[in-house]
Scaffold this active site. Structure first.
Site, short mmCIF file in Angstrom:
data_model
loop_
_atom_site.label_atom_id
_atom_site.label_comp_id
_atom_site.label_asym_id
_atom_site.label_seq_id
_atom_site.Cartn_x
_atom_site.Cartn_y
_atom_site.Cartn_z
N GLU A 344 0.83 -1.21 0.00
CA GLU A 344 0.00 0.00 0.00
C GLU A 344 0.87 1.26 0.00
O GLU A 344 0.51 2.27 -0.60
CB GLU A 344 -0.95 -0.01 1.21
CG GLU A 344 -1.78 -1.29 1.37
CD GLU A 344 -2.46 -1.75 0.08
OE1 GLU A 344 -2.80 -0.90 -0.77
OE2 GLU A 344 -2.64 -2.96 -0.08
N TYR A 431 -1.35 -7.92 -11.16
CA TYR A 431 -0.30 -7.78 -10.16
C TYR A 431 0.97 -8.53 -10.60
O TYR A 431 2.06 -7.95 -10.69
CB TYR A 431 -0.75 -8.36 -8.81
CG TYR A 431 -1.87 -7.65 -8.12
CD1 TYR A 431 -1.62 -6.89 -6.97
CD2 TYR A 431 -3.18 -7.75 -8.57
CE1 TYR A 431 -2.65 -6.24 -6.31
CE2 TYR A 431 -4.22 -7.11 -7.91
CZ TYR A 431 -3.95 -6.35 -6.78
OH TYR A 431 -4.99 -5.72 -6.13
#
Length: 655
Positions: A344, A431
């Site tokens: 994050e 991803y």
């Protein structure tokens, strides 16, 4: 009726028609709009390229916990004055009125489509006549797809209610009308009116906590409610332009601990042990921020605070700027949960600073961030841990490529998503295939050169939303000859895993995969071999075990290592998937318990899928399917609306 949409009551549609400034002009301008040429920029949004973008939204929001709704006004400021239609995204919103601006308050004709699109929701069309600002009064629905309202028994402290947002990918439109596309970056301010005993946090700078002022939410909320004795206003401002999906708030009984000069960890204030455990898990956050700055340039968001949400949060983490949202399942007691924080944090540069233009280019957010995360982890926790990360990702990529074997479009990096719900095709492909692509470029030109390229890329496109073509053009311009050395079209437009992708190589990775292969012959690792293993090692081992194993082997593995009772959900869920596959029913009570105590889709998706498919073991699989249906019926209300829809789609597909 869509699985992402609640049909709007007919009475509400009739009431909205009466609130239009004049019925006949409204009908006329709607007929005129139907003849206009559409120029959409996002398959998931009504936003038009021929219309000005919103640059700022000023919100006043009244939180009504008894009805689980938010009443509010949104003042939208446009990049230029506009004459003609303005298209805005909504989902399950009641639009009460639309005015020219907060000063003149001239009613504007508007229409809200009565038949919502299953994915995009309802089109709000406003007729402008040279305005650059408009005010919309609205109310959310009790089942707004971005919001989860928790009653006190559903929270950690069991005494106060809680509400939080999850706007990615296309759910901000269920909170307020907007151009809900990453292409339209906005600044915003917010006045949040909540019960006095609660507090609020946002993906924005906190300005003050104060008493309500009459008229702040006029047209949406009466002053008798807004200024009631037990209410308070929390005020916030986001001064940097962000995509709407990064709009975020949480309201509840919230406390915090300081863990660094730029970081607080927030969570429900009771029990205190939750905050203490979170602070311990994430005490190394400042080191990661500094490593990120050394790799990718200055951290431009001032604060990097963390909010640990209740267990129903559907993701591991959400990269909301200034206030990252986290699932409590990342608190593992060994600091390994900090790797989610590293991901994050990496979004602060790749995803938040530079954003995919729409979800068809999602890999630009997540592939870059996965690469950046692993560089941060390598610097802070070492090469072996980073290699394990890559290994787990490689397994996840192979599994999701197999999952989309009947729809290879979603094994591409650059996908076509017209008519596709982004929540339904969420996977590890953007991803991990995105990571592999960038890793391939790094191997080709060398890490020092790639590091310089990354810094230039970030500084060039910061606070912009771009597409794959823009990235490839920048890559070819700044790395001459790269298109001759790497098949860029194969990587971005091709399906599956390219032949020059690389399975990770490291001593610890190779050892774990070798031990997993030996399980076929009935050999379990010895206690000496696993003495230093943490959650990641066990996760990699379990994910490399053969799927077709005997129930007796699963029982023996758990007898020795108690994996079904692991406090690390990555380990527990990987083991329970194997148990379901082997029809090892002695663990079904643990499967049920897990599905009822967490709402993270990373765990719900594989467990419900395994149950619904019935598994390859002996029997018809009817017991597993029955268990899936019963558990979901009992647990559904504890899941976030996004997770509810995902599980519903799994059960609809397989049952």
């Amino acid at each position: 009726m869509s699985k992402l949409q609640t049909k709007r009551p007919l009475s509400l549609e009739k009431k909205e028609t009466k609130k239009h400034s004049a019925l006949t002009p409204t009908i006329r301008f709607c007929s005129f709009f139907r003849g206009l040429k559409m120029a959409p920029i996002d398959p998931h949004s009504y936003t038009e390229s021929t219309q000005p973008y919103t640059t700022h939204i000023a919100l006043s929001l009244y939180f009504d916990f008894p009805t689980t709704t938010v009443r509010g006004i949104a003042v939208l400021s446009l990049s230029a004055s506009h004459a003609g239609p303005l298209f805005l995204d909504t989902r399950s919103l009641s639009v009460l009125s639309v005015l020219s601006d907060p000063i003149t308050r001239t009613p504007l004709p508007f229409s809200l489509s009565s038949l919502p699109d299953p994915i995009k929701g309802s089109l709000l069309t406003v007729s402008l006549s040279g305005q650059s600002q408009l005010l919309i009064a609205f109310s959310t629905a009790p089942d707004a797809s971005a919001l989860q309202w928790l009653s006190p028994p559903q929270t950690f402290n069991k005494t106060s209610p809680f509400v939080y947002t999850q706007c990615q990918a296309i759910h901000a439109r269920s909170i307020f009308p907007c151009q809900d596309t990453p292409a339209a970056r906005i600044r915003y301010s917010a006045k949040i009116n909540i019960p006095h005993r609660l507090s609020a946090v946002m993906s924005a700078r906190h300005v003050e906590r104060r008493a309500p002022v009459p008229g702040e939410a006029e047209f949406a909320c009466d002053d008798s409610l807004w200024c009631a004795e037990n209410r308070v206003v929390e005020e916030f401002v986001m001064e940097q332009p962000i995509p709407p999906y990064l709009f975020a708030f949480a309201v509840g009984e919230i406390g915090y601990r300081e863990v660094g000069p730029r970081t607080r960890v927030y969570a429900e204030s009771a029990p205190a042990s939750l905050l203490d455990a979170a602070a311990k898990e994430f005490e190394g956050t400042e080191d990661m921020i500094r490593q990120g700055e050394s790799l990718f340039g200055p951290y431009d968001w001032e604060r990097f605070d963390l909010l640990v949400l209740p267990p129903s949060f559907p993701y591991g983490g959400m990269e909301n700027p200034r206030m990252v949202f986290l699932t409590p399942t990342v608190i593992k007691g060994d600091a390994s949960g900090a790797q989610v924080v590293a991901h994050e944090l990496a979004h602060s540069w790749t995803g938040n600073l530079i954003t995919n233009k729409n979800n068809e280019h999602f890999w630009l957010n997540e592939g870059f961030t996965t690469y950046a995360e692993r560089r941060i982890v390598e610097a802070v926790q070492g090469e072996d841990i980073a290699a394990l990360n890559v290994g787990i990702g490689w397994r996840g990529l192979k599994a999701d490529v197999e999952r989309f074997n009947d729809n290879l479009e979603f094994t591409k990096l650059r996908t076509k998503q017209e008519g596709v719900d982004p929540d339904d095709v969420y996977s590890q492909v953007p991803y991990e295939k995105g990571f592999q692509f960038l890793w391939r470029i790094e191997r080709q030109i060398g890490r020092p050169a790639f590091d310089e390229f990354l810094k230039k890329y970030i500084s060039t496109f910061k606070f912009q939303s771009i597409d794959t073509e823009t990235f490839l053009s920048f890559l070819k311009a700044n790395v001459p000859g790269i298109a001759e050395e790497i098949d860029l079209e194969l990587w971005t437009e091709g399906t599956g895993i390219p032949p020059d992708a690389l399975e990770p190589v490291s001593n610890i990775y190779s050892k774990i995969v070798s031990l997993a292969n030996e399980f076929r012959g009935g050999r379990m690792p010895s206690e000496d071999e696993v003495a230093d293993w943490r959650g990641q090692e066990w996760e990699l081992y379990l994910e490399n075990l053969p799927k077709a194993v005997e129930a007796s082997q699963i029982s023996a593995l758990d007898t020795r290592y108690r994996l079904a009772e692991s406090k690390d959900y990555e380990v527990k869920v990987a083991f329970l998937q194997l148990a379901i596959s082997a029809r090892c029913r002695e663990f079904y009570s643990e499967v049920e318990k897990t599905l009822k105590e967490v709402g993270r889709m990373k765990y719900l998706r594989p467990l419900y899928t395994a149950l619904a498919q019935g598994g390859p073991g002996p029997g018809t699989g009817e017991e597993e399917r029955t268990l899936a249906k019963r558990v979901f019926t009992e647990a559904r209300d504890s899941y976030h609306p996004i997770a509810q829809r995902v599980v519903e789609s799994i059960l609809a597909k397989h049952l």
